[in-house]
Design a protein around this motif. Structure first.
Motif, PDB file in Angstrom:
ATOM      1  N   SER A   1     -35.374 -22.044  47.236  1.00 59.01           N
ATOM      2  CA  SER A   1     -34.708 -22.452  49.076  1.00 59.01           C
ATOM      3  C   SER A   1     -34.421 -24.312  48.883  1.00 59.01           C
TER       4      SER A   1
ATOM      5  N   THR B   1     -29.141 -22.477  48.659  1.00 58.92           N
ATOM      6  CA  THR B   1     -28.557 -22.930  50.058  1.00 58.92           C
ATOM      7  C   THR B   1     -28.037 -21.514  50.650  1.00 58.92           C
ATOM      8  N   ARG B   2     -29.109 -20.888  51.523  1.00 61.08           N
ATOM      9  CA  ARG B   2     -28.745 -19.323  52.138  1.00 61.08           C
ATOM     10  C   ARG B   2     -28.246 -18.972  52.766  1.00 61.08           C
ATOM     11  N   PRO B   3     -27.281 -17.746  51.994  1.00 62.82           N
ATOM     12  CA  PRO B   3     -26.075 -17.594  52.200  1.00 62.82           C
ATOM     13  C   PRO B   3     -25.558 -17.264  54.322  1.00 62.82           C
ATOM     14  N   GLU B   4     -24.329 -17.321  54.580  1.00 65.03           N
ATOM     15  CA  GLU B   4     -24.379 -17.200  55.831  1.00 65.03           C
ATOM     16  C   GLU B   4     -24.364 -15.910  55.618  1.00 65.03           C
ATOM     17  N   GLU B   5     -25.286 -14.876  56.818  1.00 67.82           N
ATOM     18  CA  GLU B   5     -24.715 -13.697  56.395  1.00 67.82           C
ATOM     19  C   GLU B   5     -25.122 -12.526  58.075  1.00 67.82           C
ATOM     20  N   THR B   6     -23.722 -12.131  58.614  1.00 69.68           N
ATOM     21  CA  THR B   6     -23.368 -11.006  59.825  1.00 69.68           C
ATOM     22  C   THR B   6     -22.936 -10.117  59.638  1.00 69.68           C
TER      23      THR B   6
ATOM     24  N   ARG C   1     -21.278  -5.677  56.642  1.00 74.13           N
ATOM     25  CA  ARG C   1     -21.940  -6.670  56.538  1.00 74.13           C
ATOM     26  C   ARG C   1     -21.353  -7.700  55.576  1.00 74.13           C
TER      27      ARG C   1
ATOM     28  N   VAL D   1     -20.696 -11.892  53.833  1.00 72.81           N
ATOM     29  CA  VAL D   1     -22.080 -12.510  53.423  1.00 72.81           C
ATOM     30  C   VAL D   1     -20.407 -14.196  53.012  1.00 72.81           C
ATOM     31  N   ASN D   2     -21.036 -14.557  52.986  1.00 65.24           N
ATOM     32  CA  ASN D   2     -19.956 -15.750  53.610  1.00 65.24           C
ATOM     33  C   ASN D   2     -18.592 -15.671  53.450  1.00 65.24           C
ATOM     34  N   GLY D   3     -18.781 -14.966  54.535  1.00 65.15           N
ATOM     35  CA  GLY D   3     -16.736 -14.928  55.159  1.00 65.15           C
ATOM     36  C   GLY D   3     -16.243 -13.973  53.865  1.00 65.15           C
TER      37      GLY D   3
END
Lengths: 125, 801
Positions: free
Chosen positions: B50, B54-59, B77, B79-81
Motif C-alpha cells: 500500500s 496508489t489505491r485505484p479510484e473505484e465507483t 463498476r 475504476v480510474n475512470g
C-alpha cells in the motif's frame, strides 16, 4: 497398515472441514438469519413465501437502507424508495349495483388520419 | 488386542476412540491457529504494497441498459475512470440484480475499436469509403444548411426521419422535432414487431398500449408464438416471474409454449405444443370454441363487461353476428386441428386447462417476425379474446395495464408557414391512409416509397439508430432506394451497412455515456429509470437527443420555440417534474417507481382506465369488445361485414397449397432473434457471437435447423453447408438437424449478416460479414389495416453448396 490408512483419511477430512469452516467467506448470505434478525417471515421481503428470489418493496427498502434490525413497513418502505403514493383505494372497488346494459351499436364513421394521430401518441417508450 | 482395546474400537475399522479424539484435537488446534492467523495473513505484505501502490479510484454507477427494450437497471463498476464490469442493480424492480449476457458484454460496445471517433462527410461516391473527418460545428452546419434550404423552398415534408428503438421521452422528442420542422414522415421500426399487439389492445380493450402479463400470480400461462424467456420486450421480468410461478410459491403454475420450433421458451416450458407456422389465431379460436361449448367461460364478466359476445342488433335494427356463434360455427376442433396440425385432443385439453386453472393468461408475442404472417391483427385479437373469456382482465395473474409517470405538457409554440405547409402532405409510408388506418409507421414500405417517388420524392433522410439495409434488403431494393435520396445523414455509433451509404455520419454516444430516461414497462405500476454517463465520452460523440436539440436551435423558427432546451437531461427532468420525484434518491437508486399495482374491480371508477380509456370512436363503457366497435367505425362502408370486426383466422399465403410453388420450394422458413444478438444497428458483440450457436457449435456463421426426417430425405447431415433459396435470393448456412421443429419448417436466426463490431472477434478479419441475413430471402410486404410487416413463413428450398 489398514488402521494407519484410516487414521490418515480421517485426519485429512477433519482438517479439511475445520479449515473450510475457518476460511469460510464471511460475506455469504444465510437468508434465514435475516428472518431471525428482523423477526419477520421471509415473505415480508421476498415475493416468494419461502424466501429468496425477487424482493418486494419492503425487502428492497430494507436492503437499500443497509439491512437494519427492523424491516420498514410498506408506507415507510415506499418513502425510503422515494415514492409518494396518492391513491384512493375506493376508486378501485366496484359499487354494489348491477352493471349497466350495453348500448346498441351506433357506428360513426372514423377519419383514418385522425386515428393515426391518436394512436401515435401512446404513452411509454 | 485385548478385550478393553476391542471395546474402544469402532466397528468395522481399526481406528480407536482415542485415535479419533487425538485427530480431532490436532485438527482443531490447526484450525484455531489458522483462524487466529487469518486476520493477519498477508497483512505485512499488503501494508508494504500500500505504500508503493496508489489505491485505484473505484465507483459503482447506477444506470439503465438500452440493448433491448427491457430497460434493466445496471451497476457499472468504474475504476480510474474506466468501466470494468457491468452487473444488475439489485434495487431495480425489473431485474432485481439480474443481468443478462447482453448487458454483461456491453463494455465491448463502449470500448469497441470500430466506434466512429468524429463526425465524417462522404467525399466520393456513396459507399466508396472516401470519408473526411470533420468537426461537430462543420458537420452540423452542413446538416442545418440542407434542412434549412428545404424549409425555405416549401419542401419540409420531403425530409423523413427513420428511427429504431427509442426510450423514455425520446420518441415524443423526435415527433415534436418533425412536427415543428414540418414533416409528417417519422418512421419507426414497430411495424416489424410490436405494433400489432398495441393495435389489438386498442381494438378490443380500448387501451393504446402493450399488455402487461402478471405472471408472478398466474396459474396458467400460454404463449402463442414468440420467445417469452429469451427475446420478449420484458424478458428479464418474465424470467423472474416464471421461475417464481413454478418454484417460488406453494401452488405451482404451468407454462405452455405454442410454436413451430422448440425454442428456449419451449425448452423451459412445461409443455411445448408444435403447430404449423402462422396458425396461432386458429388455435386460439379453437380453444375458445371448447371453452364456450363447455360453458367454462366467466359468464358474469362476459355478460356485464364485454360487447359482442352474443349476436346483437344495432340502432338500425340490423342483426349482427357475435363472437360466440362465429366461433361455434367456424372453429370446430376438427377444422382447427387440420389448420394447425395440433391433435384435437390436445386442443381440447389445453382449452380445459386454460379455463379451469385461473388466473390464466394468453400471451400475444411482441418480438420481430412472430406475428408477421399476414394475418397478425386478427390473430392478436383472437389471442387476447381468450383473456376476456376467462375474466383475466386486471386481476391478479391476468392482463394488467401499464401506468406511466405524469409529465408536464410540452410548451406551446406556433408552427410557422413551412411547418404548416409540410404537415398538410401525406406520409410516404402510407401509415394512417385508408389502406393502413391503424398503422403508426410502416417501415417496410420505405424502399418502394423511395424508389417510386410516390406520393412525392424525398430530398433528405435522417437515420437514427436504425439499419434498414440490414432489416429490409428486399432483393437490393433498399440500397437502390437510398440512391434516390439526395441527402442522407445518419446518427450512428459505427459504420453499419446503412450508415456506410450516408453523406454525413454524426457519431452517436453509447447508452453508457449519456443522460436519459427510460419508462418502466412490464410491471404495471408507473416507474422511470435513469440513464447516466458512467464514464467520460470515449470518443468525440454526442447524445442523439442532444444532436436533435442542437439542430433545432440552429434551424430556429418554430423548432427553436418547440424545443427550447439546451440538452436532453434538462428536458426530461423538467417534464418529469409533474411526478413527485426525489432526484437525489433517483440518482442513488437508479430509478423511481410506485412499486405497487392496484387492481381495479370491474365496474369500479378506476375500471375506466383499464377498459375503454383510449377509445376514439367507440363508447368508453368499460366493456371489452369481442366485436370491435372501433373497427366498425374505421371500416364503416358498404363492403364491411361482421367478420371484419371479429377475431377470425386467415390462412397465410405461404401455407396455401399452390402446387408448383410447394414442389419447388417445399420448406417454410421461420426466423427468430436470439438473446445473443443486439438490435440491428448495434452490431455484433464478439463475446455474444461466441455464444451464438452453442448447441450446434456454429458461432460465426448462420445455421439452418431441419427436422431429421427432412434431413434424411435430402441426404443432409449436421455440419453440411447448404444453400437456402427462395424465389428472390439464396444464402448459405450450416445444417443443424433438430428434432424440435415442425417437419416441413426450417429455422434460421435473425440478426446475422452484419459486418460491424467484429474486429475484436476471434479470427475475425476486418469487414467480415458474420453469417447470412435470412431477411434476404423474404419479399417483405405490408398487411392491410395494421401495416404490420409480412415476413414469413417464406417458401424455400435447400440443397448442398
Amino acid at each position: 497398515m489398514r488402521r494407519h490408512r484410516m487414521f490418515i483419511i480421517v485426519s485429512v477430512l477433519l482438517l479439511a472441514a475445520t479449515l473450510a469452516l475457518a476460511f469460510h467467506p464471511q460475506t455469504a448470505e444465510a437468508l434465514p438469519e435475516y428472518s431471525a434478525q428482523t423477526g419477520e417471515p421471509c415473505a415480508t421481503c421476498h415475493l416468494s413465501p419461502s424466501g429468496g428470489g425477487p424482493r418486494g418493496p419492503r425487502g428492497q427498502a430494507w436492503v437499500g437502507s443497509g439491512k437494519p434490525g427492523v424491516v420498514p413497513d410498506l408506507v415507510e418502505a415506499l418513502s425510503l424508495l422515494g415514492i409518494q403514493l396518492d391513491v384512493d383505494e375506493s376508486q378501485y372497488q366496484a359499487p354494489d349495483q348491477p352493471a349497466p346494459e350495453a348500448q346498441p351499436l351506433a357506428v360513426e364513421p372514423a377519419q383514418a388520419g385522425q386515428i393515426h394521430q391518436w394512436l401515435r401518441n401512446y404513452d411509454g417508450n | 488386542m485385548d478385550n478393553h482395546q476391542a471395546e474402544n474400537q469402532t466397528p468395522g475399522n481399526h481406528l480407536t476412540r482415542r485415535d479419533f479424539v487425538k485427530i480431532g484435537a490436532t485438527a482443531a488446534a490447526i484450525g484455531a491457529a489458522a483462524m487466529a492467523l487469518k486476520p493477519t495473513v498477508g497483512a505485512p505484505a499488503a501494508s508494504a504494497l500500500s505504500e508503493q501502490v496508489t489505491r485505484p479510484e473505484e465507483t459503482l454507477v447506477k444506470t439503465t441498459c438500452a440493448l433491448c427494450p427491457s430497460g434493466c437497471g445496471l451497476d457499472v463498476r468504474v475504476v480510474n475512470g474506466r468501466a470494468v464490469k457491468v452487473e444488475g442493480n439489485p434495487l431495480h424492480p425489473l431485474n432485481q440484480g439480474v443481468c443478462c449476457l447482453r448487458a454483461q458484454a456491453s463494455l465491448e460496445i463502449l470500448y469497441s475499436p470500430e466506434r466512429l471517433a468524429h463526425p465524417r462527410i462522404q467525399m466520393g461516391r456513396r459507399g466508396s469509403g472516401d470519408w473526411k473527418e470533420v468537426s461537430w460545428d462543420e458537420a452540423l452546419a452542413l446538416v442545418v444548411q440542407k434542412l434549412s434550404d428545404l424549409r425555405k423552398n416549401g419542401q419540409a415534408h420531403t425530409l423523413a426521419l427513420v428511427h429504431g428503438e427509442t426510450r423514455g421521452q425520446m420518441r415524443s422528442l423526435i415527433h415534436r422535432f418533425m412536427q415543428a420542422y414540418g414533416s409528417p414522415n417519422v418512421i419507426g421500426r414497430e411495424s416489424l414487431a410490436d405494433q400489432v399487439a398495441r393495435q389489438a389492445m386498442f381494438l378490443t380493450q380500448g387501451i393504446n398500449g402493450l399488455p402487461v402479463y402478471d405472471l408472478n400470480n398466474a396459474s396458467y400461462v400460454m404463449c402463442f408464438g414468440g420467445n417469452l424467456l429469451e427475446t420478449n420486450r420484458n424478458v428479464i421480468v418474465h424470467l423472474g416471474a416464471v421461475a417464481f410461478m413454478r418454484r417460488g410459491r406453494p401452488q405451482r403454475g404451468k407454462l405452455v409454449s405454442v410454436h413451430p420450433r422448440l425454442n428456449l421458451t419451449g425448452i423451459k416450458a412445461d409443455e411445448w405444443v408444435p403447430v404449423r407456422p402462422g396458425t396461432y389465431g386458429a388455435l386460439a379460436l379453437g380453444m375458445a370454441n371448447v371453452i364456450i361449448n363447455s360453458k367454462l367461460y366467466d359468464e358474469k364478466f362476459v355478460r356485464d363487461f364485454t360487447f359482442g359476445f352474443e349476436d346483437f342488433t344495432d340502432v338500425n335494427g340490423n342483426l349482427h353476428q357475435g363472437f360466440k356463434n362465429l366461433v361455434l360455427e367456424q372453429y370446430t376442433l376438427e377444422r382447427v386441428s387440420k389448420i394447425t396440425g395440433a391433435p384435437t385432443e390436445t386442443i381440447a385439453r389445453l382449452a380445459g386447462e386454460f379455463a379451469t386453472n385461473r388466473p390464466a393468461v394468453a400471451i400475444m408475442p411482441n418480438e420481430i417476425a412472430e406475428l408477421n404472417s399476414g394475418n397478425s391483427l386478427y390473430t392478436a385479437m383472437a389471442i387476447h379474446a381468450l383473456n376476456a373469456l376467462v375474466g383475466s382482465i386486471d386481476v391478479q395473474g391476468g392482463v394488467l395495464v401499464q401506468r406511466f409517470p405524469d409529465l408536464e405538457q410540452w410548451p406551446d409554440y406556433t408552427p410557422d408557414d413551412a411547418a404548416v405547409q409540410g404537415l398538410s402532405q401525406p406520409r410516404i409510408d402510407g401509415a394512417g391512409s385508408a389502406q393502413y388506418p391503424l398503422a403508426i409507421s410502416i417501415y417496410q414500405n420505405l424502399p418502394d416509397a423511395l424508389l417510386s417517388g410516390e406520393p412525392y420524392p424525398l430530398n433528405a433522410l435522417m437515420l437514427l439508430n436504425t439499419n434498414p439495409v440490414l432489416d429490409l434488403p428486399q432483393n437490393g431494393r433498399m440500397v437502390a432506394a437510398l440512391e434516390k435520396v439526395p441527402f442522407i445523414v445518419s446518427i450512428a455509433s459505427t459504420l453499419d451497412a446503412t450508415a456506410a451509404l450516408a453523406d454525413v455520419v454524426l457519431p452517436s454516444a453509447t447508452f453508457l455515456e449519456v443522460w436519459g430516461d427510460d419508462f418502466m414497462e412490464g410491471v404495471g405500476y408507473a416507474g422511470v429509470s435513469l440513464r447516466r454517463p458512467v464514464v467520460e465520452l470515449v470518443q468525440d460523440n454526442r447524445n442523439p437527443a442532444d444532436i436533435l436539440l442542437q439542430v433545432a436551435a440552429q434551424l430556429g423558427g418554430s423548432l427553436e420555440q418547440a424545443l427550447p432546451w439546451s440538452d436532453y437531461q434538462t428536458l426530461f427532468r423538467q417534464r418529469l417534474s409533474a411526478t413527485p420525484l426525489d432526484w437525489e434518491k433517483v440518482e442513488s437508486n437508479g430509478f423511481w417507481a410506485e412499486m405497487v399495482y392496484f387492481y381495479a374491480q370491474p365496474g369500479s371508477p378506476a375500471w375506466a382506465n383499464i377498459v375503454g380509456r383510449d377509445r376514439l370512436n367507440a363508447p368508453k363503457d368499460g366493456r371489452f369488445d369481442f366485436y370491435s366497435r372501433e373497427l366498425a367505425a374505421i371500416l364503416s362502408n358498404d363492403t364491411m361485414n361482421d367478420l371484419d370486426c371479429l377475431p377470425h383466422f386467415v390462412l397465410p399465403e405461404a401455407l396455401e397449397e399452390v402446387v408448383h410453388e410447394a414442389q419447388e420450394y417445399p420448406f417454410l422458413l421461420i426466423s427468430q432473434s436470439l438473446i445473443t444478438q443486439t438490435q440491428s444497428w448495434q452490431g455484433t458483440i464478439p463475446t455474444l457471437q461466441e455464444c451464438l450457436g452453442l448447441q450446434g457449435n456454429v458461432k460465426w456463421r448462420s445455421w439452418v435447423e431441419i427436422n431429421p426426417k427432412a434431413a434424411e430425405a435430402l441426404g443432409l447431415h449436421d455440419g453440411d453447408v447448404v444453400w437456402v433459396e427462395s424465389h428472390i435470393d439464396r444464402i448459405q448456412a450450416t445444417v443443424r438437424v433438430y428434432p424440435g421443429i415442425w417437419p416441413n419448417v426450417v429455422f434460421m436466426p435473425l440478426g446475422m449478416g452484419r459486418h460491424t463490431m467484429t474486429k475484436w472477434g476471434r479470427n475475425a478479419p476486418e469487414q467480415m460479414i458474420v453469417g447470412s441475413n435470412p431477411n434476404r430471402l423474404v419479399d417483405i410486404r405490408s398487411e392491410p389495416l395494421s401495416g404490420q410487416a409480412i415476413i414469413g413463413p417464406a417458401r424455400v428450398k435447400i440443397y448442398k453448396a
